[in-house]
Enzyme design. Structure first.
Site, PDB file in Angstrom:
ATOM      1  N   GLU A 172       0.932  -1.219   0.163  1.00 34.49           N
ATOM      2  CA  GLU A 172       0.074   0.212  -0.063  1.00 34.49           C
ATOM      3  C   GLU A 172       0.672   1.311   0.069  1.00 34.49           C
ATOM      4  OE1 GLU A 172       0.279  -2.480   2.289  1.00 34.49           O
ATOM      5  OE2 GLU A 172       0.342  -1.428   4.570  1.00 34.49           O
ATOM      6  N   HIS A 179      -8.186  -4.148  -1.133  1.00 34.32           N
ATOM      7  CA  HIS A 179      -7.229  -4.055   0.159  1.00 34.32           C
ATOM      8  C   HIS A 179      -6.082  -2.939   0.277  1.00 34.32           C
ATOM      9  CE1 HIS A 179      -5.472  -6.504   3.506  1.00 34.32           C
ATOM     10  NE2 HIS A 179      -4.297  -6.021   2.879  1.00 34.32           N
ATOM     11  N   GLU A 180      -5.364  -2.866  -0.852  1.00 36.76           N
ATOM     12  CA  GLU A 180      -4.396  -2.003  -0.921  1.00 36.76           C
ATOM     13  C   GLU A 180      -4.930  -0.514  -0.748  1.00 36.76           C
ATOM     14  OE1 GLU A 180      -1.987  -3.300   0.000  1.00 36.76           O
ATOM     15  OE2 GLU A 180      -2.086  -5.348  -0.697  1.00 36.76           O
ATOM     16  N   HIS A 212      -6.009   0.310   2.725  1.00 38.96           N
ATOM     17  CA  HIS A 212      -4.910   0.820   3.698  1.00 38.96           C
ATOM     18  C   HIS A 212      -4.580   2.361   3.547  1.00 38.96           C
ATOM     19  CE1 HIS A 212      -3.067  -2.854   5.484  1.00 38.96           C
ATOM     20  NE2 HIS A 212      -2.712  -3.201   4.176  1.00 38.96           N
ATOM     21  N   GLU A 235      -3.934  -4.494   9.448  1.00 39.01           N
ATOM     22  CA  GLU A 235      -4.346  -5.704   8.553  1.00 39.01           C
ATOM     23  C   GLU A 235      -5.688  -5.993   8.809  1.00 39.01           C
ATOM     24  OE1 GLU A 235      -2.713  -5.863   5.768  1.00 39.01           O
ATOM     25  OE2 GLU A 235      -0.980  -4.990   6.121  1.00 39.01           O
ATOM     26  N   ASP A 252       8.756 -10.124  10.696  1.00 41.95           N
ATOM     27  CA  ASP A 252       8.126 -11.080   9.839  1.00 41.95           C
ATOM     28  C   ASP A 252       7.512 -12.079  10.119  1.00 41.95           C
ATOM     29  OD1 ASP A 252       8.417 -10.351   6.895  1.00 41.95           O
ATOM     30  OD2 ASP A 252       9.347 -12.126   6.680  1.00 41.95           O
ATOM     31  N   TYR A 276      -4.617 -10.649   9.952  1.00 39.02           N
ATOM     32  CA  TYR A 276      -5.657 -10.246   8.976  1.00 39.02           C
ATOM     33  C   TYR A 276      -6.816 -10.845   9.163  1.00 39.02           C
ATOM     34  CZ  TYR A 276      -1.767  -9.280   5.726  1.00 39.02           C
ATOM     35  OH  TYR A 276      -0.610  -8.625   5.158  1.00 39.02           O
TER      36      TYR A 276
HETATM   37  N1  BES Z   1       0.935  -4.638   3.847  1.00 42.73           N
HETATM   38  C1  BES Z   1       0.700  -5.709   3.309  1.00 42.73           C
HETATM   39  C2  BES Z   1       2.079  -6.482   2.854  1.00 42.73           C
HETATM   40  C3  BES Z   1       3.116  -6.671   3.936  1.00 42.73           C
HETATM   41  C4  BES Z   1       2.869  -6.723   5.266  1.00 42.73           C
HETATM   42  C5  BES Z   1       4.506  -6.521   3.411  1.00 42.73           C
HETATM   43  C6  BES Z   1       3.834  -6.975   6.233  1.00 42.73           C
HETATM   44  C7  BES Z   1       5.433  -6.832   4.386  1.00 42.73           C
HETATM   45  C8  BES Z   1       5.140  -7.090   5.762  1.00 42.73           C
HETATM   46  C9  BES Z   1      -0.182  -5.677   2.236  1.00 42.73           C
HETATM   47  O1  BES Z   1      -1.411  -4.849   2.411  1.00 42.73           O
HETATM   48  C10 BES Z   1      -0.942  -7.007   2.184  1.00 42.73           C
HETATM   49  O2  BES Z   1      -1.575  -7.502   3.254  1.00 42.73           O
HETATM   50  N2  BES Z   1      -0.654  -7.621   1.017  1.00 42.73           N
HETATM   51  C11 BES Z   1      -1.309  -9.033   0.949  1.00 42.73           C
HETATM   52  C12 BES Z   1      -2.774  -9.082   0.067  1.00 42.73           C
HETATM   53  C13 BES Z   1      -3.903  -8.934   0.652  1.00 42.73           C
HETATM   54  C14 BES Z   1      -4.972  -9.106  -0.350  1.00 42.73           C
HETATM   55  C15 BES Z   1      -4.077  -9.856   1.967  1.00 42.73           C
HETATM   56  C16 BES Z   1      -0.373  -9.954   0.447  1.00 42.73           C
HETATM   57  O3  BES Z   1       0.648  -9.500  -0.406  1.00 42.73           O
HETATM   58  O4  BES Z   1      -0.664 -11.100   0.072  1.00 42.73           O
HETATM   59 ZN    ZN Z   2      -2.488  -5.432   3.982  1.00 39.89          ZN
END
Ligand code: BES
Ligand code: ZN
Length: 625
Positions: A293, A317-318, A321, A340, A397, A405
């Protein structure tokens, strides 16, 4: 090492972000105007020194795979700190000046995950700190692609992924989500390539490779982003558009036709979109995540370009954010569910509005299934299944599971169901508005909710059992579950198939990606090769262009030892870098000796195409066995 971490604790002081303090008993009282929060994942001392503005002046060398230049920080040392401590990770520091004068700085030894603290002497009146530096070959935020690894295969490509604590590997900064600043950037790239940032962006390639950017709204470092490559732009409406490699631009523009409407829908739900433009950049296939995002410019995987707009909930989703996360930001990575969980909830509300309740119900149900599986994996007593995480001494991580989520969004769904949608929506609009450009802890959120939404409503409080959700493991018994209307029809078709009714006779008209996922997910674990072949012949899963279905099909093929789709699977693994797909697929192979051999062979061949972070987790999974 622990001692170093303790020394590096950041104390973020929130002025006016929080007006209430929660007492141990759980009831809230108005006791203070500031709140102290420790962020264990930054070594910086931005609690003492205010980081106001960043002036970034960098050159991107695509051959050397290196960024070099200077970051000039405008600071306000209102507490008279004697040093400014910044986060760095594998940066080479060339020089540091404070208000134009060279100073003797020091760079601490590297701490695992966190990197090296850069210590710069300052005085009460210090205003401008300039750090000239180069990135290292281990920069975790950067993926440098050779031309071969891009979609069009003509020019090299670079992109950053700064969340959660990787910004420090390309900019010396105070790298905690609770620290916000505005920025300007001057970026020099090879002539002919385009540069884009999480900022006001150009729509055309510059003649001389120089680009200037401005982000005049304060953002945390994890939202710093840069992409450089052979990129072109196509408009959607007057505030939305798509960037992609030339060979992907038409398909991308088609897929994202409804993004303009999506922004309007989001605004109707939760208040004005405050970031100006909303554009999407489609990255080359090695992008390790689904979407990111980055403000004003969502980064997204090309694996959502399914050709039928069926995976655009990722963009919802993005986009969401832009409120939950970018506007109201988790104070620390322990509060990640505030980013999330809210965003997943918001995403499904946008989808409900645009595609109907029976559609968003499918997303809720698939999410619920992910939650159940994830709790099983982590253990239903595990503290990693609490909403409030404890990531001290760990890589943030580690908190990147389905819990923030799915448990997060289901908790919010429960609140909606309990107090009623209208009341909850009015609460959320106010929540985003009152905390815009501020930081939020789990505790401050609960207190805010307690003193507004749930004030004088002990009945709802009793129903919600908030503590069980936030400070307890597993899935609480009052977890809501979506209507199964569309999935019940899918289930009955699956049963027909399992009862040997020919696949061609199943009623699958108008099924979307999500129905297919339900159809396949709930198949018995061990389908026979004959059954797999029947399905494949009837529905051509093997050659589907839909990445979600393809990934699941390949996993099922490995499990059933059904080898027909292996060429397509190899093709998929050779280009797609999305961890969500790679990890379960390689993971399935690793379950048998024969599969392990295949995983090792394929991974050795394609590892170079994956992002450093994907390599890290796959190395652990595949090479160490
Ligand atoms: N902000 C996240 C991606 C993220 C979180 C990157 C933590 C690094 C550390 C992004 O908004 C996200 O949640 N992406 C998901 C997609 C979503 C539809 C659930 C993904 O990349 O799978
Ligand atoms: Zn996200």
């Amino acid at each position: 090492m622990l001692k170093n971490i303790a020394l590096g604790l950041l104390v973020v002081v929130f002025l006016s972000a929080c007006h209430f303090k929660k007492k141990a008993s759980g009831d809230a009282t108005k006791t203070m105007d500031t709140m102290i929060v420790k962020d264990v994942h930054t070594l910086s001392n931005a609690d003492s020194v205010q980081m106001q503005h960043l002036e970034l002046n960098i050159k991107v060398d695509m051959d050397k795979k290196q960024i070099s230049g200077c970051a000039v920080w405008t600071i306000n040392n209102q507490k008279n700190a004697r040093q400014l401590v910044l986060d760095t990770y594998d940066l080479t520091i060339d020089s540091v000046t404070v208000d134009g004068k060279s100073v003797p700085y020091t760079l601490d030894a590297k701490i695992k995950f966190l990197g090296s603290a850069l210590r710069i002497p300052i005085t009460a009146g210090s205003k401008s700190v300039s750090i000239c530096y180069k990135t290292g070959s281990d920069a975790r935020a950067l993926q440098w692609l050779d031309a071969q690894q891009t979609h069009d295969k003509k020019h090299p490509f670079l992109y950053t992924q700064s969340e959660s604590i990787y910004a420090r590997s390309w900019i010396p900064c105070a790298d905690g989500p609770g620290i916000r600043f505005t920025y300007n950037a001057h970026v020099q790239v090879p002539k002919g390539l385009m540069a884009l940032m999480s900022a006001l962006n150009t729509q055309e390639v510059s003649a001389d490779g120089n680009y200037d950017f401005e982000m005049n709204l304060p953002i945390p470092a994890y939202l710093m982003a840069l992409a450089v490559g052979d990129i072109t732009f196509k408009s959607i409406d007057d505030r939305t558009g798509v960037y992609a490699e030339p060979g992907m631009i038409e398909k991308s523009r088609y897929e994202f036709e409804d993004v303009g409407k999506m922004v309007n829908t989001a605004e109707q739900l939760y208040g004005p979109y405050r970031w100006g433009r909303y554009d999407v950049l489609v990255l080359p296939p090695g992008f390790p995540i689904g979407g990111m995002e980055n403000p004003r410019l969502t980064f997204c995987t090309p694996t959502v370009i399914a050709g039928d707009r069926s995976l655009v909930s990722l963009i919802a989703h993005e986009l969401a954010h832009s409120w939950s996360g970018n506007l109201v930001t988790n104070a620390t990575w322990d509060d990640f569910w505030l980013n999330e969980g809210f965003t997943d909830y918001f995403e499904r509300r946008i989808i409900e509005q645009m595609l109907g309740k029976s559609y968003s119900d499918m997303l809720w149900e698939l999410g619920y299934q992910d939650l159940v599986d994830n709790v099983k994996e982590l253990g239903d007593k595990s503290k990693d299944t609490w909403l409030k995480l404890d990531l001290k001494g760990r890589d943030p991580d580690d908190g990147l599971t389905d819990i923030p989520y799915e448990k997060g969004s289901h908790f919010l769904k429960l609140i909606e169901n309990t107090v009623g949608r209208d009341r909850f929506d009015r609460f959320l609009v106010k929540y985003f508005d009152e905390h815009a450009f501020k930081t939020m802890t789990t505790e401050a959120f609960l207190t805010y909710m307690d003193t507004t939404l749930l004030k004088d409503d002990s009945e709802s409080k009793k129903t919600l059992k908030i503590n069980a959700w936030v400070y307890g493991p597993g899935i609480p018994p009052n977890c809501p579950r979506a209507d199964q209307e569309r999935f019940m029809r899918v289930d009955s078709e699956r049963i027909k198939f399992l009862n040997d009714i020919p696949a061609a006779q199943l009623n699958v008209t108008d099924w979307t990606t999500h129905e297919w996922l339900q159809f396949l997910r709930k198949m018995p674990p061990a389908l026979s090769v004959v059954q797999m072949k029947k399905l494949d012949d009837a529905f051509m899963f093997r050659t589907t262009g839909n990445s979600e279905i393809a990934d699941l099909w390949f996993i099922m093929a490995v499990r059933a030892n059904y080898t027909a789709p292996y060429p397509e699977m190899e093709q998929f693994l050779s280009t797609v870098g999305r961890r969500k797909f790679l990890e379960p697929l390689y993971g399935e192979m690793m379950k048998t000796p024969h599969g392990t051999e295949m995983a090792k062979r394929l991974y050795a061949k394609y590892r170079k195409n994956y992002h450093p972070l994907a390599q890290e987790s796959l190395d652990k999974m595949i090479m160490k066995k």
